[in-house]
Design a protein around this motif. Structure first.
Motif, PDB file in Angstrom:
ATOM      1  N   ILE A 191     -37.575  61.439 121.244  1.00  0.00           N
ATOM      2  CA  ILE A 191     -36.639  61.825 120.191  1.00  0.00           C
ATOM      3  C   ILE A 191     -36.251  60.538 119.467  1.00  0.00           C
ATOM      4  O   ILE A 191     -36.546  59.437 119.930  1.00  0.00           O
ATOM      5  CB  ILE A 191     -35.403  62.545 120.746  1.00  0.00           C
ATOM      6  N   LEU A 207     -24.715  58.967 121.345  1.00  0.00           N
ATOM      7  CA  LEU A 207     -26.107  59.385 121.505  1.00  0.00           C
ATOM      8  C   LEU A 207     -26.653  58.932 122.857  1.00  0.00           C
ATOM      9  O   LEU A 207     -27.260  59.721 123.594  1.00  0.00           O
ATOM     10  CB  LEU A 207     -26.948  58.800 120.372  1.00  0.00           C
ATOM     11  N   SER A 210     -25.000  60.798 125.779  1.00  0.00           N
ATOM     12  CA  SER A 210     -25.465  62.185 125.831  1.00  0.00           C
ATOM     13  C   SER A 210     -26.876  62.252 126.393  1.00  0.00           C
ATOM     14  O   SER A 210     -27.197  63.114 127.226  1.00  0.00           O
ATOM     15  CB  SER A 210     -25.427  62.808 124.430  1.00  0.00           C
ATOM     16  N   TYR A 211     -27.726  61.340 125.939  1.00  0.00           N
ATOM     17  CA  TYR A 211     -29.100  61.287 126.442  1.00  0.00           C
ATOM     18  C   TYR A 211     -29.101  61.032 127.948  1.00  0.00           C
ATOM     19  O   TYR A 211     -29.855  61.673 128.703  1.00  0.00           O
ATOM     20  CB  TYR A 211     -29.866  60.191 125.713  1.00  0.00           C
ATOM     21  N   SER A 214     -28.439  64.142 129.813  1.00  0.00           N
ATOM     22  CA  SER A 214     -29.322  65.275 129.503  1.00  0.00           C
ATOM     23  C   SER A 214     -30.495  65.362 130.471  1.00  0.00           C
ATOM     24  O   SER A 214     -30.681  64.510 131.337  1.00  0.00           O
ATOM     25  CB  SER A 214     -29.859  65.132 128.076  1.00  0.00           C
ATOM     26  N   LEU A 216     -33.542  65.099 129.392  1.00  0.00           N
ATOM     27  CA  LEU A 216     -34.674  64.457 128.741  1.00  0.00           C
ATOM     28  C   LEU A 216     -35.317  63.357 129.583  1.00  0.00           C
ATOM     29  O   LEU A 216     -36.564  63.341 129.699  1.00  0.00           O
ATOM     30  CB  LEU A 216     -34.264  63.912 127.360  1.00  0.00           C
ATOM     31  N   LEU A 223     -36.171  58.000 124.183  1.00  0.00           N
ATOM     32  CA  LEU A 223     -35.318  57.894 123.002  1.00  0.00           C
ATOM     33  C   LEU A 223     -35.680  56.600 122.288  1.00  0.00           C
ATOM     34  O   LEU A 223     -35.572  55.521 122.857  1.00  0.00           O
ATOM     35  CB  LEU A 223     -33.835  57.887 123.399  1.00  0.00           C
ATOM     36  N   THR A 268     -31.824  62.671 115.537  1.00  0.00           N
ATOM     37  CA  THR A 268     -30.404  62.834 115.850  1.00  0.00           C
ATOM     38  C   THR A 268     -29.540  62.088 114.841  1.00  0.00           C
ATOM     39  O   THR A 268     -29.962  61.088 114.247  1.00  0.00           O
ATOM     40  CB  THR A 268     -30.092  62.276 117.252  1.00  0.00           C
ATOM     41  N   ILE A 291     -30.607  67.377 115.505  1.00  0.00           N
ATOM     42  CA  ILE A 291     -29.293  67.620 116.106  1.00  0.00           C
ATOM     43  C   ILE A 291     -28.320  66.658 115.433  1.00  0.00           C
ATOM     44  O   ILE A 291     -28.541  65.451 115.426  1.00  0.00           O
ATOM     45  CB  ILE A 291     -29.260  67.358 117.622  1.00  0.00           C
ATOM     46  N   THR A 321     -25.046  66.786 124.556  1.00  0.00           N
ATOM     47  CA  THR A 321     -25.966  66.871 125.699  1.00  0.00           C
ATOM     48  C   THR A 321     -26.548  68.280 125.810  1.00  0.00           C
ATOM     49  O   THR A 321     -27.763  68.455 126.005  1.00  0.00           O
ATOM     50  CB  THR A 321     -25.238  66.508 127.006  1.00  0.00           C
ATOM     51  N   MET A 324     -29.173  68.832 123.180  1.00  0.00           N
ATOM     52  CA  MET A 324     -30.432  68.179 123.545  1.00  0.00           C
ATOM     53  C   MET A 324     -31.237  69.026 124.523  1.00  0.00           C
ATOM     54  O   MET A 324     -32.457  69.204 124.363  1.00  0.00           O
ATOM     55  CB  MET A 324     -30.150  66.807 124.173  1.00  0.00           C
ATOM     56  N   ASN A 325     -30.561  69.541 125.528  1.00  0.00           N
ATOM     57  CA  ASN A 325     -31.254  70.363 126.525  1.00  0.00           C
ATOM     58  C   ASN A 325     -31.807  71.647 125.910  1.00  0.00           C
ATOM     59  O   ASN A 325     -32.918  72.071 126.248  1.00  0.00           O
ATOM     60  CB  ASN A 325     -30.302  70.692 127.676  1.00  0.00           C
TER      61      ASN A 325
END
Length: 363
Positions: A191, A207, A210-211, A214, A216, A223, A268, A291, A321, A324-325
């Motif tokens: 992402i 960001l 949150s990543y 998540s 991810l 990222l 993002t 997002i 988060t 993202m999921n």
């Protein structure tokens, strides 16, 4: 009206570094395509973006003498240039915070009834003098105060009482971006976030956090953060603290980030405030869902939630988060948003936005 007889000066801070400056370059090309005679007056000697028209580079004079006398002399140079060319319109895209110098410019240098002022950020204090009395009265004779989102227009009317406002969105050169995106191929699952690395504005901390929370990383989705700025090292330290240096990668600012934009699963935006963020419309033009936090202003006027992207509450790590999921786990939702991305910004094509500018410049 024969547009070839209409002369327009675009006043810009520079032709490099930021979204406003990129817009000034794009505007020069749009108006040239419509047949107008275009001149660009750049305050700084920073020329990076392709533009059309004749350039007056005040930055060269600034480098020679930036004293009070030098600034006064540059003002006289602009006055002489405007008188010499007898412009039909002046379009001012600069940041304008100095009360008295802006008052002088608006009254004695720029013809008041021929000067259009642009406001590119919800932080309207960047585009109006600090003195509130001057700010409320300085642009009353202007035919238009152009804002880049309806939310900014409402704020200008509410805060300063102006009625001569109009919203014209930033355009997107879809064909040019698509051609740039096809120059190279980027492999891997990732992402993307890109822009100026200034955490107080862009909030990359949200960001990254949150990543980290998540799904991810455990799905081997990286990222990538592309850009330059004063907070790169601070954010890199945060990545190390979160033990994510094998998943989050920083790349310097690129002249052409669009191969990454096109190849990303999604892009993002976590800004605390914006104007009309080009990151969103550039991504959608390349078929990449977004997002974005629902900051002021712009995202809610572009993103249709669950149609071409996900719009989440600003400053909310948990909500970001979760979004993202959803992007990686709900395949039906993701496929639907991806298929709608490009068509969702048809109202922002160069042709559409050119027509709006043509209408106001040929009255």
């Amino acid at each position: 009206m024969d547009t070839t007889k209409i002369k327009i000066a675009i006043l810009t801070q520079s032709l490099a570094n930021g979204g406003v400056e990129r817009f000034s370059a794009v505007l020069s090309k749009m108006l040239t395509n419509l047949g107008f005679q275009i001149h660009i007056i750049s305050v700084l000697d920073e020329i990076e973006y392709e533009f059309e028209g004749e350039l007056l580079n005040l930055g060269l004079l600034k480098k020679q003498d930036n004293s009070s006398f030098g600034r006064f002399n540059r003002m006289l140079v602009v006055k002489k240039y405007i008188r010499q060319h007898q412009f039909d319109w002046i379009i001012d895209t600069r940041i304008r915070t100095s009360s008295w110098s802006e008052w002088i410019l608006s009254r004695f240098i720029f013809p008041p009834k021929k000067t259009i002022y642009l406001v590119h950020s919800y932080k309207t204090e960047k585009y109006f003098p600090k003195n509130f009395f001057i700010a409320k009265n300085i642009y009353k004779k202007s035919p238009y105060i152009i804002t880049v989102s309806k939310e900014i227009e409402a704020e200008v009317r509410k805060k300063f009482g102006y009625q001569n406002t109009l919203t014209i969105y930033n355009p997107i050169d879809s064909i040019g971006i698509e051609n740039s995106a096809s120059e190279i191929s980027i492999s891997g699952k990732f992402i993307l976030a890109y822009g100026r690395i200034e955490d107080a504005v862009k909030n990359f901390s949200l960001l990254i956090e949150s990543y980290a929370q998540s799904d991810l990383p455990k799905n081997n989705i990286a990222l990538y953060i592309i850009g330059d700025g004063k907070d790169v090292d601070v954010l890199k330290e945060k990545v190390v603290e979160l033990q994510l240096k094998d998943f989050i990668f920083f790349n310097p600012k690129m002249a052409n980030p669009f191969p990454y934009v096109k190849s990303a699963i999604f892009t993002t935006l976590t800004s605390r405030n914006e104007g009309f963020p080009m990151v969103i419309i550039e991504s959608l033009a390349l078929g990449t869902p977004v997002i974005s936090v629902d900051c002021q202003s712009g995202p809610k006027e572009i993103i249709q939630n669950e149609y071409n992207g996900l719009l989440v509450e600003n400053h909310n790590i948990e909500a970001f988060t979760k979004a993202m999921n959803r992007m990686i786990l709900d395949q039906e939702l993701y496929a639907n948003m991806k298929s709608n991305a490009t068509s969702s910004i048809r109202n922002l094509t160069l042709e559409k936005i050119q027509a709006e500018w043509l209408r106001i410049l040929t009255v």
